[in-house]
Design a protein around this motif. Structure first.
Motif: not given
Length: 476
Positions: A260-277
């Protein structure tokens, strides 16, 4: 002079078909293709010859299209095997799909595997299926149908000779006025149709502590991997081998973890919001839980973010389900379900319609063989006056999601202890794993009908009609 038309052209034009583009899974998606593609054939003579030729033509046209065995592959299918029909619902398809995966009968491309083909070639698959498939599918007709449908993925002639004669097309599920108008049903409906809301109070801190402990103990995710296979193409091969990939000879295969550290694509997650949902809790509560779990467990988020969110939310929801049931209280809202819900929508798959005698509608659309047997037993029982297969729109609100029971039953007065009964049927309930959330929903239904209600209505989950009679006599 007008151009001539074939018999098929005539049928199409008389049906006002505006667009003759074939509506397949690629265009419609897996959820819609079974519902939309219902072919009604009208032929004056030589029915089987006509249909066989037509199906062969369609198969020839589609032979280049990729075919996969996905979770809804069997849904809505009906085959005639030695004079017996074998039909499959969406729930049946899911069960069979899990069986195929578990036994390695599908390869990574979701096509029948070499193991499956070998067993078919040796005549062993049907026997294996009859021994290992769940009750309701472990008979010769279903086993042969499963094998035939799977073979149809790679063998264009697998379905030859299994054409069904057309039956009455079910276009509506009419109300049976005699049953619908019975005083017993009216009284039952008056008591169960009242809508409810709920209140629940519990210690947020207790939920958060239990959720943190559960996540630290049980959360695990699969590591993202990819496989590199090197090989060569055979110089010769049959068409079926080319379509299935068996003409490719693998020389070596290597599996690697995704860095994952070498992945060229960075995907942003709303971790708190998605777990809450996912857990149906507030963002603040989700943030406190995530910040309290161990660093080692939290590090799994970078290994597989989407699975981390899904599993963390599920574990919190499970702990919440276990807590809220004891504290939920139901209150009537003053509103009720209208009887129009019995006529609002036809099921997508009407192929398994059962014509009932005591149901408030003409047909019951069972989700399984067990439900069909339950309806047949209700019709045959002297103590049953009338019953309703409840529409999916009839739902009970719970803190962990809405819940839809299966049946509402009115008994003859004096024949049993409780005149009215709301039931959920699970034909294999004693061996089946029910999730914590599902158990909580069932417990809420019990609380609403058995504890909050002052009527003769009772609720329970039952396996079959005999089990229902035992519970009717046992419940206070």
């Amino acid at each position: 002079m007008a151009p001539s038309t074939s018999a098929l052209d005539t049928v199409a034009s008389s049906s006002d078909v505006a667009n003759c583009v074939r509506q397949d899974a690629q265009l419609l998606g897996p959820d819609e293709v079974q519902r939309v593609n219902v072919l009604t054939v009208i032929a004056s003579e030589s029915y089987e010859t006509f249909v066989r030729d037509l199906q062969s033509d369609i198969k020839e046209t589609l032979r280049e299209r990729p075919q996969k065995v996905e979770i809804d592959f069997f849904s809505g299918r009906t085959l005639s095997v030695d004079g017996e029909e074998a039909s499959f619902s969406a729930a049946d398809s899911k069960t069979i799909y899990k069986y195929l995966i578990k036994n390695d009968f599908l390869d990574e491309a979701d096509r029948p595997s070499d193991d499956f083909r070998s067993m078919v070639g040796e005549g062993k698959f049907q026997g294996n299926a009859m021994h290992e498939l769940p009750e309701g599918f472990n008979d010769e007709a279903h086993a042969k149908s499963i094998e035939t449908l799977l073979r149809g993925v790679y063998d264009p002639h697998a379905l030859d000779g299994m054409v069904q004669q057309a039956q009455e097309k079910v276009t509506e599920n009419a109300i049976v006025r005699e049953n619908f108008g019975r005083s017993e049903f009216r009284e039952l409906w008056d008591q169960i149709s009242r809508r409810h809301s709920y209140t629940v109070s519990f210690d947020d801190g207790e939920l958060e502590r239990k959720a943190v402990a559960r996540i630290n103990k049980d959360l695990a995710v699969s590591r993202l991997q990819y496989t590199m296979t090197a090989g060569a193409q055979r110089h010769e091969g049959r068409r079926e081998e080319l379509a299935s990939g068996r003409s490719f000879v693998a020389e070596r295969s290597e599996t690697h973890d995704v860095d994952e550290a070498a992945s060229p694509v960075e995907v942003t997650y709303d971790l708190v919001g998605e777990v809450a949902s996912a857990a149906q809790i507030t963002r603040a509560s989700a943030a406190r839980i995530l910040s309290a779990i161990s660093p080692q467990v939290f590090s799994l988020y970078r290994v597989n973010p989407e699975e981390f969110i899904k599993r963390a939310g599920g574990l919190i929801l499970s702990e919440k389900a276990a807590m809220v049931v004891e504290h939920v209280e139901y209150h009537e809202t003053g509103r009720s379900y209208d009887t129009a819900i019995f006529t609002s929508r036809m099921p997508d798959n009407a192929s398994k319609a059962y014509e009932a005698s005591k149901n408030v509608q003409r047909f019951v659309f069972p989700d399984s063989q067990g439900e069909r047997k339950f309806a047949e037993d209700l019709d045959a029982a002297d103590e049953v006056v009338v019953y309703a297969k409840l529409p999916r729109a009839f739902q009970i609100p719970t803190p962990v999601g809405n819940y839809a029971p299966d049946w509402a039953i009115a008994f003859k007065r004096g024949s049993v202890r409780h005149v009215f009964f709301v039931a959920e049927t699970k034909g294999t309930m004693y061996t089946m794993e029910i999730s914590g959330v599902e158990k909580a929903k069932i417990r809420c239904a019990e609380k609403l009908f058995d504890e909050a209600s002052t009527s003769d209505v009772r609720y329970h989950q039952v396996a079959d009609y005999d089990d229902l009679l035992q519970w009717v006599g046992r419940l206070e």
